[in-house]
Design an enzyme around this catalytic site. Structure first.
Site, PDB file in Angstrom:
ATOM      1  N   LYS A  20      25.514  50.712  39.663  1.00 37.28           N
ATOM      2  CA  LYS A  20      25.995  52.024  40.117  1.00 37.28           C
ATOM      3  C   LYS A  20      27.406  52.295  39.586  1.00 37.28           C
ATOM      4  CE  LYS A  20      24.998  50.897  44.481  1.00 37.28           C
ATOM      5  NZ  LYS A  20      24.242  49.645  44.268  1.00 37.28           N
ATOM      6  N   THR A  21      28.292  51.319  39.741  1.00 35.30           N
ATOM      7  CA  THR A  21      29.663  51.500  39.240  1.00 35.30           C
ATOM      8  C   THR A  21      29.636  51.649  37.724  1.00 35.30           C
ATOM      9  OG1 THR A  21      30.319  49.962  40.986  1.00 35.30           O
ATOM     10  CG2 THR A  21      31.989  50.516  39.341  1.00 35.30           C
ATOM     11  N   ASP A  57      32.524  53.839  46.533  1.00 37.63           N
ATOM     12  CA  ASP A  57      31.489  52.847  46.829  1.00 37.63           C
ATOM     13  C   ASP A  57      31.297  52.764  48.348  1.00 37.63           C
ATOM     14  OD1 ASP A  57      29.615  50.969  46.228  1.00 37.63           O
ATOM     15  OD2 ASP A  57      31.016  49.374  45.692  1.00 37.63           O
ATOM     16  N   THR A  74      24.253  51.435  49.529  1.00 34.39           N
ATOM     17  CA  THR A  74      23.074  50.575  49.614  1.00 34.39           C
ATOM     18  C   THR A  74      22.167  51.094  50.724  1.00 34.39           C
ATOM     19  OG1 THR A  74      24.391  49.193  51.085  1.00 34.39           O
ATOM     20  CG2 THR A  74      24.219  48.466  48.805  1.00 34.39           C
ATOM     21  N   ARG A  91      23.767  41.805  38.006  1.00 32.95           N
ATOM     22  CA  ARG A  91      24.961  41.012  38.351  1.00 32.95           C
ATOM     23  C   ARG A  91      24.581  39.552  38.565  1.00 32.95           C
ATOM     24  NH1 ARG A  91      27.551  43.627  42.667  1.00 32.95           N
ATOM     25  NH2 ARG A  91      28.868  44.754  41.196  1.00 32.95           N
TER      26      ARG A  91
HETATM   27  P1  ADP Z   1      26.826  48.064  41.561  1.00 32.53           P
HETATM   28  O1  ADP Z   1      27.940  49.064  41.444  1.00 32.53           O
HETATM   29  O2  ADP Z   1      25.484  48.694  41.698  1.00 32.53           O
HETATM   30  O3  ADP Z   1      27.075  47.036  42.628  1.00 32.53           O
HETATM   31  P2  ADP Z   1      27.712  47.227  38.921  1.00 32.53           P
HETATM   32  O4  ADP Z   1      27.703  48.519  38.214  1.00 32.53           O
HETATM   33  O5  ADP Z   1      29.067  46.719  39.335  1.00 32.53           O
HETATM   34  O6  ADP Z   1      26.738  47.244  40.190  1.00 32.53           O
HETATM   35  O7  ADP Z   1      26.954  46.180  37.989  1.00 32.53           O
HETATM   36  C1  ADP Z   1      27.160  44.771  38.113  1.00 32.53           C
HETATM   37  C2  ADP Z   1      27.225  44.131  36.753  1.00 32.53           C
HETATM   38  O8  ADP Z   1      25.906  44.087  36.207  1.00 32.53           O
HETATM   39  C3  ADP Z   1      28.069  44.917  35.741  1.00 32.53           C
HETATM   40  O9  ADP Z   1      29.315  44.332  35.573  1.00 32.53           O
HETATM   41  C4  ADP Z   1      27.298  44.850  34.446  1.00 32.53           C
HETATM   42  O10 ADP Z   1      27.824  43.845  33.630  1.00 32.53           O
HETATM   43  C5  ADP Z   1      25.900  44.467  34.837  1.00 32.53           C
HETATM   44  N1  ADP Z   1      24.970  45.595  34.686  1.00 32.53           N
HETATM   45  C6  ADP Z   1      24.604  46.478  35.642  1.00 32.53           C
HETATM   46  N2  ADP Z   1      23.688  47.344  35.182  1.00 32.53           N
HETATM   47  C7  ADP Z   1      23.460  47.014  33.908  1.00 32.53           C
HETATM   48  C8  ADP Z   1      22.585  47.542  32.897  1.00 32.53           C
HETATM   49  N3  ADP Z   1      21.762  48.558  33.149  1.00 32.53           N
HETATM   50  N4  ADP Z   1      22.608  46.977  31.674  1.00 32.53           N
HETATM   51  C9  ADP Z   1      23.427  45.905  31.439  1.00 32.53           C
HETATM   52  N5  ADP Z   1      24.245  45.357  32.352  1.00 32.53           N
HETATM   53  C10 ADP Z   1      24.273  45.889  33.575  1.00 32.53           C
END
Ligand code: ADP
Length: 355
Positions: free
Chosen positions: A83-84, A128, A177, A236
């Site tokens: 998401k981030t 977030d 979430t 992640r």
């Molecule tokens: P969330 O905000 O949903 O908790 P993040 O955006 O921080 O998740 O993603 C976590 C990590 O996973 C990121 O640092 C990235 O390296 C990896 N990641 C997430 N989505 C992808 C994707 N679609 N392709 C490649 N790497 C990804």
């Protein structure tokens, strides 16, 4: 093109407890520089989530053609799914800044005011855990989202006055979430609501191969597949397991991560073939052996396992539900036949002591 993160907001959930190996929350050791180097920066680098990418591509094109900010966007799904990352990519595609914060960091009204006042035209504000906003902050966001206006109240009682400050058109991206925990006035103010889903093993394999390249780690496809299989559908976790397997292979003085070495390393780390760790198995074992397979309420499972109910609900359950080991019924959680099989428990022996 400038992408800024608020350094004091340290991007993610300051209140999350320390992440374990399979937690989808960011771990303490994931220093920002490593984390940032492996984070995809373009839509093409962002693997999987094809539906999300398709609809966002259209939104981006339309906004650019109209020279407008993107619509407010709500992204929901379990932690660690991107998401981030997607928010930062959207900012890059739009050529705007992205300020990152989390609801627990917006305790006082002045926290959100400070952020809103400093936004520039088109900027993205990423919040977030948006379901955790307090009421005052949330109500300040309503006119900001709808009319690009910040309403400040000065004075008290009869002498109170509302002063409105015009804000530039900006985009709010909320991540959660728990979409069900959002109030409807807040949810209704998002023009676009998108769900992120767990990744397929093939998509995670590509993510692992890409990360390995960035980390200068040699891995063959079978090794990447083995890690992918045990990564709970979550990028992640895939990246985190890759780093742990890399350490193991290095200590073993091997130079390539193969399927055999990956499996060996992950078994040693107590991550089983389905990606379940000790706590997943404890949760399932408890439901099966202590509560006859369920139905049992979340609080009872939490008390019996000594785990925090929110952690079980947010971190463990989504994946157990996804792979069909757990069902949620109106009367509580139920372990499925597949869960019995995975743990090697016959239904008739399910009332034996826990260990
Ligand atoms: P969330 O905000 O949903 O908790 P993040 O955006 O921080 O998740 O993603 C976590 C990590 O996973 C990121 O640092 C990235 O390296 C990896 N990641 C997430 N989505 C992808 C994707 N679609 N392709 C490649 N790497 C990804």
């Amino acid at each position: 093109m400038a992408i800024k993160s608020l350094s004091d907001s340290s991007s993610h959930a300051p209140q999350r407890k320390e992440a374990n190996l399979l937690s989808a929350s960011p771990a303490i050791e994931e220093t920002e520089s490593i984390e940032e180097s492996i984070r995809p920066t373009t839509l093409d680098d962002y693997i999987g989530q094809q539906d999300l990418k398709n609809s966002l591509k259209i939104t981006i094109q339309a906004a650019i053609a109209r020279k407008e900010a993107l619509d407010h966007l709500l992204l929901y799904g379990p932690p660690g799914l991107g998401k981030t990352t997607m928010s930062l990519i959207l900012a890059a595609e739009m050529g705007v800044n992205c300020k990152i914060t989390a609801a627990p960091a917006l305790e006082r009204p002045r926290d959100i005011m400070g952020l809103l006042i400093n936004l520039k035209l088109g900027d993205i504000l990423f919040i977030d855990e948006i379901h955790r906003l307090n009421r005052v902050t949330e109500e300040l966001l309503y006119p900001a989202m709808e009319d690009y206006r910040l309403d400040l109240t000065t004075g008290k009682g009869k002498t109170a006055k509302i002063q409105s400050i015009a804000l530039p058109r900006f985009t709010l991206i909320g991540a959660t979430t728990k979409i069900g925990a959002l109030t409807s006035p807040l949810r209704d103010r998002f023009g676009l609501i998108q769900r992120l889903r767990f990744y397929e093993p093939e998509e995670l394999t590509l993510i692992i191969l890409r990360t390995a390249k960035i980390l200068n780690t040699i891995i063959d496809e079978t090794g990447a597949k083995e890690i992918a299989r045990r990564s709970r559908g979550t990028p992640r976790i895939a990246n985190r397991l890759l780093k742990r397997v890399r350490d193991y292979v290095q200590v073993k003085q091997e130079n390539c991560i193969t399927q055999h070495l990956a499996a060996e390393a992950l078994e040693q780390l107590n991550v089983d073939q389905k990606g379940l760790d000790w706590t997943d198995r404890l949760v399932l074992n408890t439901i099966i052996k202590q509560f006859k397979g369920g139905p049992v309420g979340l609080e009872a499972v939490a008390a019996a396992t000594g785990e925090d109910a929110r952690t079980i609900e947010d971190v463990y359950e989504p994946y157990l539900l996804q792979i069909g080991y757990l069902n949620r019924t109106p009367r509580g959680r139920v372990a499925t036949e597949d869960a019995y099989q995975h743990l090697g428990i016959a239904k008739s022996t399910s009332q034996l002591p826990l260990f």
